[in-house]
Write an enzyme that holds these catalytic residues in place. Structure first.
Site, mmCIF file in Angstrom:
data_model
loop_
_atom_site.group_PDB
_atom_site.id
_atom_site.type_symbol
_atom_site.label_atom_id
_atom_site.label_comp_id
_atom_site.label_asym_id
_atom_site.label_seq_id
_atom_site.Cartn_x
_atom_site.Cartn_y
_atom_site.Cartn_z
ATOM 1 N N VAL A 166 0.840 -1.199 0.000
ATOM 2 C CA VAL A 166 0.000 0.000 0.000
ATOM 3 C C VAL A 166 0.872 1.244 0.000
ATOM 4 O O VAL A 166 1.887 1.300 0.710
ATOM 5 C CB VAL A 166 -0.881 0.003 1.280
ATOM 6 C CG1 VAL A 166 -1.571 1.332 1.468
ATOM 7 C CG2 VAL A 166 -1.886 -1.136 1.251
ATOM 8 N N CYS A 167 0.492 2.242 -0.802
ATOM 9 C CA CYS A 167 1.155 3.546 -0.721
ATOM 10 C C CYS A 167 0.106 4.632 -0.886
ATOM 11 O O CYS A 167 -1.095 4.354 -0.848
ATOM 12 C CB CYS A 167 2.268 3.668 -1.764
ATOM 13 S SG CYS A 167 1.651 3.708 -3.444
ATOM 14 N N ALA A 168 0.538 5.869 -1.082
ATOM 15 C CA ALA A 168 -0.430 6.977 -1.111
ATOM 16 C C ALA A 168 -1.311 6.928 -2.347
ATOM 17 O O ALA A 168 -2.528 7.070 -2.265
ATOM 18 C CB ALA A 168 0.309 8.309 -1.034
ATOM 19 N N MET A 201 -4.008 4.871 -0.936
ATOM 20 C CA MET A 201 -4.843 5.347 0.182
ATOM 21 C C MET A 201 -5.883 6.353 -0.297
ATOM 22 O O MET A 201 -6.919 6.539 0.342
ATOM 23 C CB MET A 201 -3.970 5.972 1.267
ATOM 24 C CG MET A 201 -3.102 4.988 2.019
ATOM 25 S SD MET A 201 -4.044 3.672 2.872
ATOM 26 C CE MET A 201 -4.571 4.519 4.371
#
Ligand SMILES: [Fe+2]
Length: 383
Positions: free
Chosen positions: A77-79, A106
């Site tokens: 997961v990242c931004a 996200m």
């Protein structure tokens, strides 16, 4: 370094929601920076999360392979998505199977709405809760006959429109229980696009610059031919206008006054000292006059542990009077201290969000997304 995008799969926010609500085990490798991770992350009863910032992985993932389990699905997961694809590819190249990345990162997680049926209303009506799982916002659709009312709509209004369209109902009313400070309301936009009436408590609308219907205790809002009624109950404290709604004599939509495991905070308009007495009166006197059998449906949840069957967030009012710590501080001075001191940080961009919800500023879609990143933080206790 060669990568092959076809090697890694993306997981949608909707699929991740199903896994969380289904209590399926999942390992999350979150590659955002430490501050962003500590501020806000994906949570679930069966989720284990490790934070290793992306910049530590630029030279490869060899050093972290022993931290990545082989017996569970792994989600990176990242931004926004880009770094998580890169890291997921690296892990796959190093022999890790069952690795995917979160589609849209996200940002997409913050925007997913999961509709959950709460229950039946008389004469065939239904009430649904829309769980914005990534941010903790809860909104509602009351359906009766061929009409619907939406309460505390979030900005992704197309979700409500297509849900109503699929059920062949017309959205006649959109209602905000208060002027929101943690998320951008979709109530007015939805009213404009559907021809519905938009309702807002007038005491929260001093600075509001657009037309709205005044949500007051004398207004009964009717949905459908079977006359499901929505009865407002003035319940100030979180804001001075905060108004709860009793739906079909069964459900109490408390807005941000009362949650399942906490209570609302009075400080998001800078008037905690003025409003703390109102909050006390609402929680310890006004709600006490209502039936204990009402099902409380709040506008937020704070933690994954509040998600019940299928993701539903609700509780019987009488049970909350026994179990919710915020309803069990008998000493007034202690109550005052609990709701004005040691509060969690205020929601990101909360003042800019209030200005937008008053109709005074017009951020672009992308700016609105940025303003809303992070958890809701409308309760007195943070996670
Ligand atoms: Fe709020």
């Amino acid at each position: 370094m060669t990568t092959n995008p076809s090697q890694v799969r993306g997981m949608t926010a909707a699929a991740l929601t199903k896994k969380i609500l289904g209590n399926q085990p999942l390992f999350i490798l979150d590659v955002r920076n430490e501050a962003d991770f500590n501020d806000w992350k994906i949570e679930g009863k069966q989720i284990q999360t490790v934070n290793i910032p992306y910049f530590e992985l630029l030279d490869g993932v060899e050093n972290i392979l022993d931290q990545i389990p082989d017996d569970r699905e792994v989600l990176v997961v990242c931004a926004k998505e880009g770094s998580s694809i890169f890291v997921a590819e690296q892990l796959t190249e190093q022999g890790k199977v069952n690795v995917s990345f979160l589609n849209g990162g996200m940002k997409a997680w913050s925007e997913h709405l999961e509709p959950v049926k709460v229950g039946e209303l008389k004469d065939g009506g239904t009430i649904y809760q829309f769980v914005r799982i990534g941010k903790g916002c809860l909104s509602y659709m009351v359906i009766s006959g061929d009409e619907a009312a939406i309460i505390d709509a979030v900005r992704m209004t197309e979700v409500y429109e297509s849900f109503a369209h699929d059920r062949r109902v017309l959205i006649k009313h959109t209602i905000d229980t208060h002027l929101h400070a943690d998320h951008i309301s979709g109530g007015r936009k939805l009213a404009e696009s559907t021809g519905a009436s938009y309702w807002l408590p007038p005491k929260d609308a001093d600075e509001v610059v657009f037309f709205y219907h005044k949500l007051g205790q004398s207004s009964t809002i009717t949905v459908g031919k079977s006359t499901i009624s929505i009865q407002p109950v003035y319940s100030p404290g979180h804001t001075i206008g905060s108004t709860s709604l009793i739906v079909d004599d069964q459900y109490l939509l408390t807005g941000d006054s009362l949650f399942v495991q906490s209570i609302g905070r009075p400080d998001l308009a800078g008037k905690a000292e003025d409003w703390v007495g109102d909050l006390r009166n609402t929680l310890y006197n006004r709600y006490k006059l209502l039936s204990e059998d009402l099902t409380v449906l709040p506008a937020h949840f704070g933690q994954a542990t509040e998600l019940g069957d299928g993701g539903k967030v609700s509780a019987r009012l009488g049970d909350l009077y026994r179990m919710n710590p915020g309803l069990n501080i008998q000493d007034e001075a202690k109550f005052r201290a609990a709701v004005t001191e040691s509060l969690p940080p205020q929601p990101n961009a909360y003042e800019a969000i209030r200005q937008t919800n008053m109709g005074k500023t017009f951020p672009s879609d992308e700016e609105q997304r940025e303003m809303e990143l992070g958890p809701n933080r409308c309760a007195i206790h943070d996670k």
